[in-house]
Design a protein around this motif. Structure first.
Motif, short mmCIF file in Angstrom:
data_model
loop_
_atom_site.label_atom_id
_atom_site.label_comp_id
_atom_site.label_asym_id
_atom_site.label_seq_id
_atom_site.Cartn_x
_atom_site.Cartn_y
_atom_site.Cartn_z
N SER A 141 8.73 -82.31 3.96
CA SER A 141 9.99 -82.74 4.90
C SER A 141 10.91 -81.58 4.79
O SER A 141 11.68 -81.45 5.62
CB SER A 141 10.52 -84.31 4.28
OG SER A 141 11.05 -83.99 3.03
N SER A 142 11.20 -80.99 3.66
CA SER A 142 12.30 -79.89 3.41
C SER A 142 11.89 -78.72 4.21
O SER A 142 12.81 -77.97 5.03
CB SER A 142 12.58 -79.54 1.92
OG SER A 142 11.26 -78.98 1.63
N GLY A 143 10.69 -78.28 4.48
CA GLY A 143 10.17 -77.39 5.32
C GLY A 143 10.18 -77.56 6.90
O GLY A 143 10.43 -76.91 7.63
N ASN A 193 17.69 -76.00 7.53
CA ASN A 193 18.88 -75.65 7.89
C ASN A 193 19.42 -76.78 8.61
O ASN A 193 20.42 -76.91 9.31
CB ASN A 193 18.93 -74.50 8.70
CG ASN A 193 20.47 -73.82 8.81
OD1 ASN A 193 20.94 -73.88 7.79
ND2 ASN A 193 20.54 -73.55 10.01
N MET A 194 18.87 -78.11 8.56
CA MET A 194 19.59 -79.24 9.37
C MET A 194 20.58 -79.94 8.23
O MET A 194 20.48 -79.94 7.25
CB MET A 194 18.48 -80.20 9.70
CG MET A 194 17.38 -79.69 10.51
SD MET A 194 18.03 -78.81 12.24
CE MET A 194 18.41 -80.60 12.90
N GLU A 195 21.38 -80.78 8.90
CA GLU A 195 22.39 -81.42 8.08
C GLU A 195 22.09 -83.05 7.83
O GLU A 195 22.22 -83.75 8.33
CB GLU A 195 24.02 -81.30 8.73
CG GLU A 195 24.23 -80.16 8.71
CD GLU A 195 25.66 -80.12 9.54
OE1 GLU A 195 26.30 -80.98 9.84
OE2 GLU A 195 26.46 -79.01 9.63
N ASN A 196 20.86 -83.02 7.17
CA ASN A 196 20.20 -84.30 6.87
C ASN A 196 19.78 -84.55 5.49
O ASN A 196 19.46 -83.28 4.99
CB ASN A 196 19.22 -85.05 7.92
CG ASN A 196 18.07 -83.98 8.05
OD1 ASN A 196 17.37 -83.80 7.20
ND2 ASN A 196 17.85 -83.81 9.35
N GLU A 197 19.61 -85.30 4.96
CA GLU A 197 18.88 -85.43 3.59
C GLU A 197 17.64 -84.88 3.60
O GLU A 197 17.25 -84.45 2.44
CB GLU A 197 18.74 -87.18 3.32
CG GLU A 197 18.26 -87.47 1.91
CD GLU A 197 18.94 -87.36 0.63
OE1 GLU A 197 18.51 -87.28 -0.52
OE2 GLU A 197 20.45 -86.88 0.87
N SER A 198 16.73 -85.14 4.51
CA SER A 198 15.49 -84.37 4.36
C SER A 198 15.41 -82.92 4.25
O SER A 198 14.32 -82.36 4.11
CB SER A 198 14.48 -84.88 5.65
OG SER A 198 14.52 -86.13 5.79
N ALA A 199 16.58 -82.22 4.58
CA ALA A 199 16.75 -80.73 4.56
C ALA A 199 16.74 -80.39 3.10
O ALA A 199 16.65 -79.29 2.96
CB ALA A 199 17.80 -80.38 5.68
N LEU A 259 11.85 -86.48 12.05
CA LEU A 259 11.48 -85.03 12.67
C LEU A 259 12.74 -84.43 13.30
O LEU A 259 13.48 -85.36 14.04
CB LEU A 259 10.47 -84.93 13.80
CG LEU A 259 8.91 -85.44 13.33
CD1 LEU A 259 8.10 -85.34 14.59
CD2 LEU A 259 8.65 -84.36 12.23
N PRO A 260 13.36 -83.29 13.35
CA PRO A 260 14.49 -82.93 13.68
C PRO A 260 14.46 -82.81 15.31
O PRO A 260 13.45 -82.61 15.85
CB PRO A 260 14.97 -81.51 13.15
CG PRO A 260 13.39 -80.96 12.66
CD PRO A 260 12.59 -82.21 12.41
#
Length: 305
Positions: free
Chosen positions: A181-183, A187-193, A304-305
């Motif tokens: 999920s981090s991949g 660069n997103m502003e959420n926990e998964s990033a 998913l972003p």
């Protein structure tokens, strides 16, 4: 069963590893039947650790099958060391002592693979290198790896250790998928990033290190299994639909999801239930589509972003 190359070694291993952490709860006859069933199904890779059952699991394993040279050559044995009561220890002395104990309990002259279990904050990689050299030269260990280590910890070892690091055991499941999920959410502003592991999955792929997911059915840190759990209704609905489509169990689909990832991971399954073990092994025959893989990923609450 389908096989993969373990890291950049020449060792061909089944895509599903048999974890032996829980066999101390079984009777000797049950352990014998468990091991023979695994071998008959092509699952000849057995994962141990010197702390499992306080060493009892390794003893029980060898005793149950009356370990001898003939049966030893039919299996691939892996064990781990480095965890002590209240501390971790990667000192040269402790690694060598641990391996001697493991070999004695398993009634064998060598391990196919030795992993360093949990990162030691006081590790002196020069000592690890010396221990690995002695173990390799003596024939006691043929391949080496780590467990629960991030890229920089592995790089530090590799600066001194000449043997290839062939495996890294890491927690990974449908519901514990931060490595993925981090991949996805870069660069997103959420926990998964949040990158919690230094991009260890990509690092292992780049360096030909086989990821061995542990607790492939667990959520949280040993909080329970997600299969059939009312906390995960959408996930179980999606898994059950695919299980019906492929005419397999939900257990098979959960392992097939891990095997679908192109990193060529080798999940370590810790079940001692023979039917469930067969279900895990059957996952090597199921190839989920890209759409199906992502449908399970999203159903687990991954975004998913």
């Amino acid at each position: 069963m389908r096989t993969i190359r373990l890291g950049n070694s020449t060792l061909e291993v089944p895509v599903v590893a048999v974890g032996c952490m829980r066999i101390s709860a079984l009777e000797k006859s049950e352990v014998e039947r468990f091991i023979k069933t695994a071998l008959e199904e092509g699952a000849n890779f057995f994962d141990h650790a010197d702390i499992y059952g306080g060493g009892a699991c390794e003893e029980i394993f060898a005793d149950a099958i009356n370990m001898n040279d003939d049966i030893r050559e039919k299996m691939i044995l892996q064990s781990k060391c480095g965890i002590r009561k209240g501390m971790f220890d990667f000192s040269k002395e402790y690694i060598l002592e641990s391996v001697d104990g493991i070999l004695k309990r398993l009634q064998t002259d060598y391990l196919d693979t030795l992993l360093l279990h949990r990162p030691d904050a006081l590790v002196e990689p020069e000592e690890v290198a010396e221990a690995f050299d002695i173990l390799e030269e003596s024939g006691k260990v043929r391949h080496f790896g780590v467990s629960n280590q991030n890229p920089m910890q592995i790089q530090l070892l590799k600066k001194y250790v000449k043997q290839p690091i062939v495996a890294n055991q890491l927690q990974f499941s449908i519901t514990n998928a931060t490595m993925v999920s981090s991949g996805i959410n870069v660069n997103m502003e959420n926990e998964s990033a949040i990158n919690r592991d230094g991009s260890i999955l990509d690092f292992c792929r780049l360096n030909d290190i086989t990821v061995q997911p542990w607790s492939p059915f667990q959520y949280g840190f040993f909080e329970g299994t997600f299969l059939g759990n009312e906390k995960f209704p959408e996930l179980n609905q999606q898994i059950n639909q695919l299980a019906e489509k492929y005419n397999v169990s939900n257990t098979t689909i959960a392992i097939a999801w891990i095997l679908r990832h192109p990193a060529k991971m080798q999940p370590v399954v810790g079940t001692t239930n023979l039917d469930r073990l067969k279900d895990c092994i059957q996952a090597s025959e199921v190839q989920l589509t890209r759409e199906e893989w992502y449908s399970i990923y999203r159903a687990a609450g991954n975004i998913l972003p």
